[in-house]
Design a protein around this motif. Structure first.
Motif, PDB file in Angstrom:
ATOM      1  N   PRO A 321       0.840  -1.205   0.000  1.00  0.00           N
ATOM      2  CA  PRO A 321       0.000   0.000   0.000  1.00  0.00           C
ATOM      3  C   PRO A 321       0.871   1.248   0.000  1.00  0.00           C
ATOM      4  O   PRO A 321       1.963   1.271   0.585  1.00  0.00           O
ATOM      5  CB  PRO A 321      -0.800  -0.129   1.298  1.00  0.00           C
ATOM      6  CG  PRO A 321      -0.782  -1.580   1.625  1.00  0.00           C
ATOM      7  CD  PRO A 321       0.530  -2.097   1.129  1.00  0.00           C
ATOM      8  N   THR A 322       0.387   2.282  -0.641  1.00  0.00           N
ATOM      9  CA  THR A 322       1.162   3.515  -0.768  1.00  0.00           C
ATOM     10  C   THR A 322       1.553   4.068   0.590  1.00  0.00           C
ATOM     11  O   THR A 322       2.699   4.497   0.793  1.00  0.00           O
ATOM     12  CB  THR A 322       0.349   4.565  -1.548  1.00  0.00           C
ATOM     13  OG1 THR A 322       0.030   4.044  -2.831  1.00  0.00           O
ATOM     14  CG2 THR A 322       1.136   5.844  -1.713  1.00  0.00           C
ATOM     15  N   ALA A 323       0.614   4.070   1.541  1.00  0.00           N
ATOM     16  CA  ALA A 323       0.899   4.625   2.859  1.00  0.00           C
ATOM     17  C   ALA A 323       1.999   3.842   3.572  1.00  0.00           C
ATOM     18  O   ALA A 323       2.876   4.425   4.225  1.00  0.00           O
ATOM     19  CB  ALA A 323      -0.370   4.630   3.707  1.00  0.00           C
ATOM     20  N   VAL A 324       1.980   2.520   3.446  1.00  0.00           N
ATOM     21  CA  VAL A 324       3.005   1.687   4.084  1.00  0.00           C
ATOM     22  C   VAL A 324       4.359   1.905   3.416  1.00  0.00           C
ATOM     23  O   VAL A 324       5.395   2.019   4.083  1.00  0.00           O
ATOM     24  CB  VAL A 324       2.589   0.204   4.019  1.00  0.00           C
ATOM     25  CG1 VAL A 324       3.705  -0.690   4.542  1.00  0.00           C
ATOM     26  CG2 VAL A 324       1.321  -0.021   4.825  1.00  0.00           C
ATOM     27  N   GLU A 325       4.363   1.968   2.095  1.00  0.00           N
ATOM     28  CA  GLU A 325       5.602   2.184   1.360  1.00  0.00           C
ATOM     29  C   GLU A 325       6.233   3.523   1.726  1.00  0.00           C
ATOM     30  O   GLU A 325       7.445   3.621   1.962  1.00  0.00           O
ATOM     31  CB  GLU A 325       5.298   2.128  -0.135  1.00  0.00           C
ATOM     32  CG  GLU A 325       6.520   2.094  -1.026  1.00  0.00           C
ATOM     33  CD  GLU A 325       6.123   1.977  -2.485  1.00  0.00           C
ATOM     34  OE1 GLU A 325       6.586   1.036  -3.150  1.00  0.00           O
ATOM     35  OE2 GLU A 325       5.335   2.841  -2.950  1.00  0.00           O
ATOM     36  N   THR A 326       5.396   4.548   1.804  1.00  0.00           N
ATOM     37  CA  THR A 326       5.898   5.879   2.166  1.00  0.00           C
ATOM     38  C   THR A 326       6.429   5.891   3.587  1.00  0.00           C
ATOM     39  O   THR A 326       7.501   6.457   3.864  1.00  0.00           O
ATOM     40  CB  THR A 326       4.774   6.919   2.015  1.00  0.00           C
ATOM     41  OG1 THR A 326       4.234   6.841   0.698  1.00  0.00           O
ATOM     42  CG2 THR A 326       5.299   8.321   2.258  1.00  0.00           C
ATOM     43  N   ALA A 327       5.690   5.283   4.511  1.00  0.00           N
ATOM     44  CA  ALA A 327       6.133   5.243   5.901  1.00  0.00           C
ATOM     45  C   ALA A 327       7.463   4.509   6.034  1.00  0.00           C
ATOM     46  O   ALA A 327       8.360   4.961   6.760  1.00  0.00           O
ATOM     47  CB  ALA A 327       5.065   4.578   6.776  1.00  0.00           C
ATOM     48  N   ALA A 328       7.590   3.377   5.337  1.00  0.00           N
ATOM     49  CA  ALA A 328       8.843   2.620   5.416  1.00  0.00           C
ATOM     50  C   ALA A 328      10.011   3.456   4.889  1.00  0.00           C
ATOM     51  O   ALA A 328      11.118   3.445   5.458  1.00  0.00           O
ATOM     52  CB  ALA A 328       8.709   1.325   4.614  1.00  0.00           C
ATOM     53  N   TYR A 329       9.799   4.191   3.819  1.00  0.00           N
ATOM     54  CA  TYR A 329      10.858   5.030   3.257  1.00  0.00           C
ATOM     55  C   TYR A 329      11.306   6.083   4.269  1.00  0.00           C
ATOM     56  O   TYR A 329      12.508   6.256   4.523  1.00  0.00           O
ATOM     57  CB  TYR A 329      10.368   5.705   1.978  1.00  0.00           C
ATOM     58  CG  TYR A 329      11.325   6.726   1.417  1.00  0.00           C
ATOM     59  CD1 TYR A 329      12.381   6.335   0.598  1.00  0.00           C
ATOM     60  CD2 TYR A 329      11.192   8.086   1.722  1.00  0.00           C
ATOM     61  CE1 TYR A 329      13.275   7.276   0.090  1.00  0.00           C
ATOM     62  CE2 TYR A 329      12.075   9.025   1.222  1.00  0.00           C
ATOM     63  CZ  TYR A 329      13.107   8.612   0.401  1.00  0.00           C
ATOM     64  OH  TYR A 329      13.998   9.537  -0.097  1.00  0.00           O
ATOM     65  N   PHE A 330      10.361   6.786   4.874  1.00  0.00           N
ATOM     66  CA  PHE A 330      10.727   7.838   5.819  1.00  0.00           C
ATOM     67  C   PHE A 330      11.312   7.261   7.102  1.00  0.00           C
ATOM     68  O   PHE A 330      12.159   7.894   7.748  1.00  0.00           O
ATOM     69  CB  PHE A 330       9.516   8.708   6.128  1.00  0.00           C
ATOM     70  CG  PHE A 330       9.183   9.683   5.033  1.00  0.00           C
ATOM     71  CD1 PHE A 330      10.082  10.673   4.672  1.00  0.00           C
ATOM     72  CD2 PHE A 330       7.980   9.603   4.356  1.00  0.00           C
ATOM     73  CE1 PHE A 330       9.789  11.570   3.661  1.00  0.00           C
ATOM     74  CE2 PHE A 330       7.679  10.494   3.339  1.00  0.00           C
ATOM     75  CZ  PHE A 330       8.586  11.481   2.989  1.00  0.00           C
ATOM     76  N   ILE A 331      10.884   6.065   7.496  1.00  0.00           N
ATOM     77  CA  ILE A 331      11.481   5.423   8.677  1.00  0.00           C
ATOM     78  C   ILE A 331      12.947   5.134   8.429  1.00  0.00           C
ATOM     79  O   ILE A 331      13.815   5.411   9.276  1.00  0.00           O
ATOM     80  CB  ILE A 331      10.713   4.135   9.019  1.00  0.00           C
ATOM     81  CG1 ILE A 331       9.338   4.477   9.596  1.00  0.00           C
ATOM     82  CG2 ILE A 331      11.493   3.277  10.008  1.00  0.00           C
ATOM     83  CD1 ILE A 331       8.405   3.296   9.708  1.00  0.00           C
ATOM     84  N   VAL A 332      13.255   4.580   7.264  1.00  0.00           N
ATOM     85  CA  VAL A 332      14.658   4.297   6.932  1.00  0.00           C
ATOM     86  C   VAL A 332      15.443   5.597   6.807  1.00  0.00           C
ATOM     87  O   VAL A 332      16.569   5.715   7.305  1.00  0.00           O
ATOM     88  CB  VAL A 332      14.740   3.477   5.636  1.00  0.00           C
ATOM     89  CG1 VAL A 332      16.197   3.307   5.199  1.00  0.00           C
ATOM     90  CG2 VAL A 332      14.098   2.105   5.824  1.00  0.00           C
ATOM     91  N   ALA A 333      14.854   6.607   6.151  1.00  0.00           N
ATOM     92  CA  ALA A 333      15.561   7.878   5.960  1.00  0.00           C
ATOM     93  C   ALA A 333      15.874   8.523   7.302  1.00  0.00           C
ATOM     94  O   ALA A 333      17.019   8.971   7.545  1.00  0.00           O
ATOM     95  CB  ALA A 333      14.714   8.809   5.100  1.00  0.00           C
ATOM     96  N   VAL A 350      20.339  -2.190   6.969  1.00  0.00           N
ATOM     97  CA  VAL A 350      18.897  -2.029   6.779  1.00  0.00           C
ATOM     98  C   VAL A 350      18.349  -3.341   6.242  1.00  0.00           C
ATOM     99  O   VAL A 350      18.818  -3.844   5.216  1.00  0.00           O
ATOM    100  CB  VAL A 350      18.569  -0.880   5.812  1.00  0.00           C
ATOM    101  CG1 VAL A 350      17.060  -0.822   5.553  1.00  0.00           C
ATOM    102  CG2 VAL A 350      19.063   0.448   6.357  1.00  0.00           C
ATOM    103  N   ARG A 351      17.384  -3.870   6.938  1.00  0.00           N
ATOM    104  CA  ARG A 351      16.759  -5.127   6.522  1.00  0.00           C
ATOM    105  C   ARG A 351      15.262  -4.903   6.410  1.00  0.00           C
ATOM    106  O   ARG A 351      14.619  -4.467   7.364  1.00  0.00           O
ATOM    107  CB  ARG A 351      17.065  -6.236   7.529  1.00  0.00           C
ATOM    108  CG  ARG A 351      16.430  -7.579   7.195  1.00  0.00           C
ATOM    109  CD  ARG A 351      16.930  -8.655   8.158  1.00  0.00           C
ATOM    110  NE  ARG A 351      16.278  -9.925   7.922  1.00  0.00           N
ATOM    111  CZ  ARG A 351      15.198 -10.345   8.575  1.00  0.00           C
ATOM    112  NH1 ARG A 351      14.657  -9.568   9.510  1.00  0.00           N
ATOM    113  NH2 ARG A 351      14.661 -11.514   8.302  1.00  0.00           N
ATOM    114  N   ILE A 352      14.696  -5.191   5.238  1.00  0.00           N
ATOM    115  CA  ILE A 352      13.256  -5.040   5.006  1.00  0.00           C
ATOM    116  C   ILE A 352      12.724  -6.343   4.423  1.00  0.00           C
ATOM    117  O   ILE A 352      13.200  -6.802   3.381  1.00  0.00           O
ATOM    118  CB  ILE A 352      12.947  -3.870   4.045  1.00  0.00           C
ATOM    119  CG1 ILE A 352      13.537  -2.566   4.576  1.00  0.00           C
ATOM    120  CG2 ILE A 352      11.439  -3.714   3.856  1.00  0.00           C
ATOM    121  CD1 ILE A 352      13.309  -1.387   3.652  1.00  0.00           C
ATOM    122  N   THR A 353      11.769  -6.932   5.096  1.00  0.00           N
ATOM    123  CA  THR A 353      11.162  -8.184   4.636  1.00  0.00           C
ATOM    124  C   THR A 353       9.654  -8.094   4.815  1.00  0.00           C
ATOM    125  O   THR A 353       9.140  -7.216   5.517  1.00  0.00           O
ATOM    126  CB  THR A 353      11.692  -9.395   5.430  1.00  0.00           C
ATOM    127  OG1 THR A 353      11.413  -9.206   6.824  1.00  0.00           O
ATOM    128  CG2 THR A 353      13.192  -9.571   5.225  1.00  0.00           C
TER     129      THR A 353
END
Length: 413
Positions: A321-333, A350-353
């Motif tokens: 989902p767009t909201a999850v993808e965006t949140a994950a990006y900003f969390i990593v950033a 950084v590990r994303i699964t």
């Protein structure tokens, strides 16, 4: 008085009809077992069993409406349609909590319906029998006369009227008092068995809210992407054109002084500052790199720009989902920014699964640890972003390190 007699008539009809239906319901468990076992007979049960459960739902729903009408309650209709396909039908009847409530109702209806119906039949039947038998006492043989009140024989019209009046009055009072209460008890037990419990209602409500929240987040993400495209392709392009025209005007006037030259310079610089701010707004709304390269490419770009060497471990993420993808990006950033600014680390990972219905994001560094969420390290911002998606954040940062930030974001409703 009239209202009470109306209640007695309704209650008597409810219980007297409930008696034979309760007796018929005793066959339901056997029919369900037979339908389930028939799956071994050429797979007949694969088709028969879901329809047997659907038939039980209709049978139980009829009793549910009768009970609600007796108690003057409003109940919502339940879905009684089967889906298409054998697999969908089996999943529907087995996963539906209403199926378990229907089976529970079967045994409750038998246990309460038969005794309550027989009690009502005894009370009402005795009154009716006494009225007719008293008027026809003379038809009974002299050696076996009509007996009323359990033991007293009727030998004439005097005893017939006296004993009959006492027996009718006694059982009328018993009917007056007991039958409405028995009917209300049975009806309430019926509704209690078929209506969802408070826990079931809470679970259903949580499911509805989770689904609606997921829909709102998806719509919000799509709207952010639309606004980002409009700003990027529309507003930003116009600002670029204005800045270029102002630059050309400045070149045409040269480097002279004067009010017009100063105004053009200020307007040109203001347009360039506005473009810079607009790019920052666009990036914080929905990073264009997510649309261009997806989460994997965006995380790789973040790692490449990080001031600390970053190892990346990405699993199969699928469509997010767009909201999850965006949140994950900003969390990593934000996490990598924290690592570079505060951790004194020499390496980060950084590990994303994706595990089932959740996206797992883990950022680890070998820095000094001792993260203080109240110290302006950005962790509180990450926590708020995770909470907005009903996710979970766990921070492990003992003094001396290492620091691990683990996030779980739900990606399915």
């Amino acid at each position: 008085m009239r209202e009470q007699w109306r209640k007695i008539r309704r209650a008597s009809g409810y219980l007297l009809l409930g008696l034979p239906t309760a007796m018929l319901t005793t066959m339901v468990p056997l029919l369900l077992v037979a339908a389930a076992l028939s799956t071994g007979l050429g797979g007949i049960g694969l088709v028969v069993f879901p329809r047997a459960v659907s038939g039980l739902r209709r049978w139980a729903e009829w009793h549910r409406r009768r009970a609600a009408a007796l108690l003057d309650r409003q109940v919502s209709a339940r879905d009684m349609t089967l889906g298409r396909g054998i697999r969908a039908q089996w999943r529907q009847v087995l996963d539906d909590p209403g199926t378990r409530r229907d089976v529970r109702w079967v045994f409750r209806h038998i246990v309460t319906g038969v005794p309550a119906g027989m009690a009502a039949m005894f009370c009402v039947g005795t009154v009716v029998f006494t009225v007719f038998a008293t008027s026809l006492w003379w038809l009974f043989p002299s050696d076996t006369p009509l007996r009323l009140l359990g033991a007293f024989p009727v030998t004439g019209w005097g005893s017939a009227l006296a004993l009959g009046a006492v027996q009718v009055a006694s059982f009328a009072v018993l009917t007056w008092w007991a039958v409405p209460r028995l009917a209300a008890f049975h009806a309430s037990r019926c509704l209690a068995a078929l209506e969802p419990s408070a826990e079931d209602l809470l679970t259903e409500r949580v499911g509805e809210l989770t689904e609606s929240r997921a829909g709102v987040l998806d719509a919000h993400g799509a709207e952010l992407r639309r606004i980002e495209r409009d700003l990027h392709d529309g507003t930003q392009a116009r600002l670029v054109a204005i800045a270029m025209r102002l630059g050309v005007a400045r070149e045409s006037l040269g480097d002279g002084t004067g009010d017009l030259s100063d105004l053009l310079r200020e307007a040109h610089e203001g347009a360039e500052e506005a473009m810079t701010e607009l790019r920052e707004v666009i990036r914080t709304m929905y990073p264009p790199i997510l649309a261009d390269r997806g989460l994997s490419g965006a995380v790789a770009a973040l790692a490449a720009r990080s001031g600390v060497p970053v190892e990346i471990d990405l699993g199969e993420l699928g469509r997010l989902p767009t909201a999850v993808e965006t949140a994950a990006y900003f969390i990593v950033a934000e996490s990598l920014t924290n690592v570079a600014k505060h951790s004194a680390a020499t390496q980060a990972r950084v590990r994303i699964t994706r595990a089932g219905g959740s996206l797992l994001v883990e950022v680890t560094d070998d820095g000094i640890g001792g993260v203080d969420e109240t110290g302006g390290t950005g962790v509180m911002g990450i926590r708020r972003r995770v909470a907005a998606l009903d996710g979970e954040l766990v921070v492990s940062s003992p003094p001396g390190g290492p620091t691990t930030l683990s996030v779980e974001l739900p990606c399915e409703s």
